[in-house]
Design an enzyme around this catalytic site. Structure first.
Site, PDB file in Angstrom:
ATOM      1  N   TYR A  15       0.833  -1.209   0.000  1.00 55.91           N
ATOM      2  CA  TYR A  15       0.000   0.000   0.000  1.00 55.91           C
ATOM      3  C   TYR A  15       0.870   1.262   0.000  1.00 55.91           C
ATOM      4  CZ  TYR A  15      -3.626  -3.320   1.591  1.00 55.91           C
ATOM      5  OH  TYR A  15      -4.472  -4.401   1.732  1.00 55.91           O
ATOM      6  N   HIS A  51       0.796 -11.821   1.999  1.00 58.79           N
ATOM      7  CA  HIS A  51      -0.283 -11.098   1.312  1.00 58.79           C
ATOM      8  C   HIS A  51      -1.026 -11.985   0.308  1.00 58.79           C
ATOM      9  CE1 HIS A  51      -1.372  -6.690   0.155  1.00 58.79           C
ATOM     10  NE2 HIS A  51      -2.412  -7.471   0.010  1.00 58.79           N
TER      11      HIS A  51
HETATM   12  N1  LIG Z   1      -5.460  -8.800   1.762  1.00 60.95           N
HETATM   13  C1  LIG Z   1      -5.785  -8.309   0.610  1.00 60.95           C
HETATM   14  O1  LIG Z   1      -5.416  -8.860  -0.446  1.00 60.95           O
HETATM   15  C2  LIG Z   1      -6.611  -7.060   0.551  1.00 60.95           C
HETATM   16  C3  LIG Z   1      -7.171  -6.648  -0.670  1.00 60.95           C
HETATM   17  C4  LIG Z   1      -7.952  -5.501  -0.670  1.00 60.95           C
HETATM   18  C5  LIG Z   1      -8.171  -4.786   0.505  1.00 60.95           C
HETATM   19  N2  LIG Z   1      -7.581  -5.181   1.667  1.00 60.95           N
HETATM   20  C6  LIG Z   1      -7.792  -4.432   2.933  1.00 60.95           C
HETATM   21  O2  LIG Z   1      -9.183  -4.334   3.156  1.00 60.95           O
HETATM   22  C7  LIG Z   1      -9.512  -2.972   3.398  1.00 60.95           C
HETATM   23  C8  LIG Z   1     -10.946  -2.697   2.990  1.00 60.95           C
HETATM   24  O3  LIG Z   1     -11.183  -3.022   1.640  1.00 60.95           O
HETATM   25  P1  LIG Z   1     -11.342  -1.931   0.476  1.00 60.95           P
HETATM   26  O4  LIG Z   1     -10.694  -0.671   0.899  1.00 60.95           O
HETATM   27  O5  LIG Z   1     -10.916  -2.584  -0.773  1.00 60.95           O
HETATM   28  O6  LIG Z   1     -12.913  -1.758   0.330  1.00 60.95           O
HETATM   29  P2  LIG Z   1     -14.179  -1.600   1.314  1.00 60.95           P
HETATM   30  O7  LIG Z   1     -13.754  -1.300   2.694  1.00 60.95           O
HETATM   31  O8  LIG Z   1     -15.073  -2.750   1.028  1.00 60.95           O
HETATM   32  O9  LIG Z   1     -14.878  -0.343   0.659  1.00 60.95           O
HETATM   33  C9  LIG Z   1     -14.314   0.947   0.726  1.00 60.95           C
HETATM   34  C10 LIG Z   1     -15.235   1.848  -0.077  1.00 60.95           C
HETATM   35  O10 LIG Z   1     -16.524   1.871   0.529  1.00 60.95           O
HETATM   36  C11 LIG Z   1     -16.902   3.203   0.858  1.00 60.95           C
HETATM   37  N3  LIG Z   1     -17.597   3.128   2.161  1.00 60.95           N
HETATM   38  C12 LIG Z   1     -17.025   2.949   3.391  1.00 60.95           C
HETATM   39  N4  LIG Z   1     -17.973   2.836   4.329  1.00 60.95           N
HETATM   40  C13 LIG Z   1     -19.164   2.949   3.704  1.00 60.95           C
HETATM   41  C14 LIG Z   1     -20.506   2.907   4.151  1.00 60.95           C
HETATM   42  N5  LIG Z   1     -20.818   2.732   5.446  1.00 60.95           N
HETATM   43  N6  LIG Z   1     -21.492   3.060   3.231  1.00 60.95           N
HETATM   44  C15 LIG Z   1     -21.177   3.227   1.925  1.00 60.95           C
HETATM   45  N7  LIG Z   1     -19.930   3.272   1.434  1.00 60.95           N
HETATM   46  C16 LIG Z   1     -18.922   3.123   2.315  1.00 60.95           C
HETATM   47  C17 LIG Z   1     -15.618   3.977   0.896  1.00 60.95           C
HETATM   48  O11 LIG Z   1     -15.836   5.306   0.503  1.00 60.95           O
HETATM   49  P3  LIG Z   1     -15.469   6.554   1.490  1.00 60.95           P
HETATM   50  O12 LIG Z   1     -13.997   6.414   1.763  1.00 60.95           O
HETATM   51  O13 LIG Z   1     -15.824   7.743   0.677  1.00 60.95           O
HETATM   52  O14 LIG Z   1     -16.328   6.366   2.705  1.00 60.95           O
HETATM   53  C18 LIG Z   1     -14.762   3.266  -0.148  1.00 60.95           C
HETATM   54  O15 LIG Z   1     -15.073   3.742  -1.455  1.00 60.95           O
HETATM   55  C19 LIG Z   1      -8.471  -2.211   2.558  1.00 60.95           C
HETATM   56  O16 LIG Z   1      -8.431  -0.841   2.867  1.00 60.95           O
HETATM   57  C20 LIG Z   1      -7.237  -3.002   2.897  1.00 60.95           C
HETATM   58  O17 LIG Z   1      -6.753  -2.599   4.175  1.00 60.95           O
HETATM   59  C21 LIG Z   1      -6.816  -6.322   1.699  1.00 60.95           C
END
Ligand SMILES: NC(=O)c1ccc[n+]([C@@H]2O[C@H](COP(=O)([O-])OP(=O)(O)OC[C@H]3O[C@@H](n4cnc5c(N)ncnc54)[C@H](OP(=O)(O)O)[C@@H]3O)[C@@H](O)[C@H]2O)c1
Length: 280
Positions: free
Chosen positions: A52, A110
């Site tokens: 990241y 990862h």
């Molecule tokens: N291990 C892996 O391979 C892997 C892969 C991907 C992600 N991750 C981890 O998982 C974390 C979360 O996943 P992600 O960031 O991909 O996606 P997510 O948390 O599923 O979604 C984030 C999105 O949802 C919006 N959001 C947040 N809360 C909300 C709500 N209550 N209602 C409506 N929309 C909402 C956010 O917008 P706003 O910011 O405008 O609120 C953002 O656009 C990552 O940040 C990372 O740390 C790990």
């Protein structure tokens, strides 16, 4: 400040909050501000990864928050390009230097990158780093049963956590069952499907209306009731608070089942199948 998320005990005896804060795409000074605010609003688990490119921002947010280190639970992840043993050890040390921390609460491999086939070596490095005291709990991300079976067979050590893609379109019933059978805690990444079409699902919108909660809160509550941890990312103060406030309501069996029914055979967000997809 919002309520603190409850904790559960991992298979190694350590505690982990069931809700954490995702930090993907929160980089630089603006990212650091958002993460600092998330800690001030009550998040205690911060989910990061070398890839990241924001371990500096997360470390700085931890210092600005003025929370004692012992109140926080910090995760980072080993990238595919550093699976060889010596490289993995140096990468963990470099992550700590960038964050200016003495230890991680959790460090994950990862992706398994099975065609490269160095993930067992990476796992041996995590086991050693845990013994040195650099990491409290060790785990994996995006590992399928065949990958975890191999870790167990070749090292005798099971991961404490498996962090996997999980949202209503991809609910991972079999992997969750496998993890539970091995006493591995499943943590959901992209728990909101990265704000994709799932937020427009009429079934979830109706449940949200009935429960007087947001669609995001309904999805995250469904995941908690499945027994998995969640790490939603949000840059908005309102949504950060909403995503922590999931304990004054619950979904009925019928509501849970309606959301279970949204699972699809090709429900992954970006078709990243860990049996094939590799990330470096
Ligand atoms: N291990 C892996 O391979 C892997 C892969 C991907 C992600 N991750 C981890 O998982 C974390 C979360 O996943 P992600 O960031 O991909 O996606 P997510 O948390 O599923 O979604 C984030 C999105 O949802 C919006 N959001 C947040 N809360 C909300 C709500 N209550 N209602 C409506 N929309 C909402 C956010 O917008 P706003 O910011 O405008 O609120 C953002 O656009 C990552 O940040 C990372 O740390 C790990």
């Amino acid at each position: 400040m919002g309520k603190l998320a409850p904790e559960i005990t991992l298979n190694d005896g350590n505690q982990i909050p069931v809700i954490g804060f995702g930090t993907y795409l929160l980089n630089g000074a603006s990212g650091c501000n958002v993460i600092t605010q998330a800690i001030q609003r009550g998040y205690r688990l911060l989910d990061d990864a070398v890839n990241y490119e924001n371990e500096g921002a997360v470390g700085e947010a931890i210092r600005r928050s003025q929370q004692p280190r012992s109140n926080l639970f910090v995760t980072s992840k080993l990238p595919g390009r550093h699976h060889q043993y010596q490289a993995a050890i140096a990468t963990i040390q470099e992550s700590l230097f960038r964050m200016k921390l003495d230890y991680f609460d959790l460090y994950l491999i990862h992706w398994p990158n099975p065609r490269e086939d160095h993930y067992v070596e990476a796992w041996q490095a995590l086991i050693a780093a845990q013994k040195f005291g650099l990491i409290r709990s060790i785990g994996v991300s995006n590992f399928l049963p065949e990958h975890i079976d191999r870790l167990e067979k070749e090292t005798g050590v099971l991961p404490a956590v498996n962090q996997i893609e999980l949202h209503p379109y991809w609910s991972q019933k079999q992997q969750r069952q496998y993890d539970a059978d091995k006493n591995i805690f499943t943590q959901a990444w992209s728990p909101l499907g990265r704000a994709s079409a799932v937020l427009q699902e009429p079934v979830i919108q109706q449940i949200a209306k009935n429960q007087q909660k947001s669609v995001g809160q309904i999805i995250l509550r469904w995941e908690l009731q499945l027994g998995v941890g969640i790490i939603p990312k949000s840059s908005s103060a309102k949504r950060q608070s909403d995503n922590l406030n999931l304990f004054d309501f619950s979904l009925s069996n019928s509501e849970m089942e309606q959301i279970n029914q949204l699972d699809r055979p090709n429900g992954r967000n970006k078709n990243q199948d860990p049996a094939i997809y590799q990330e470096f």
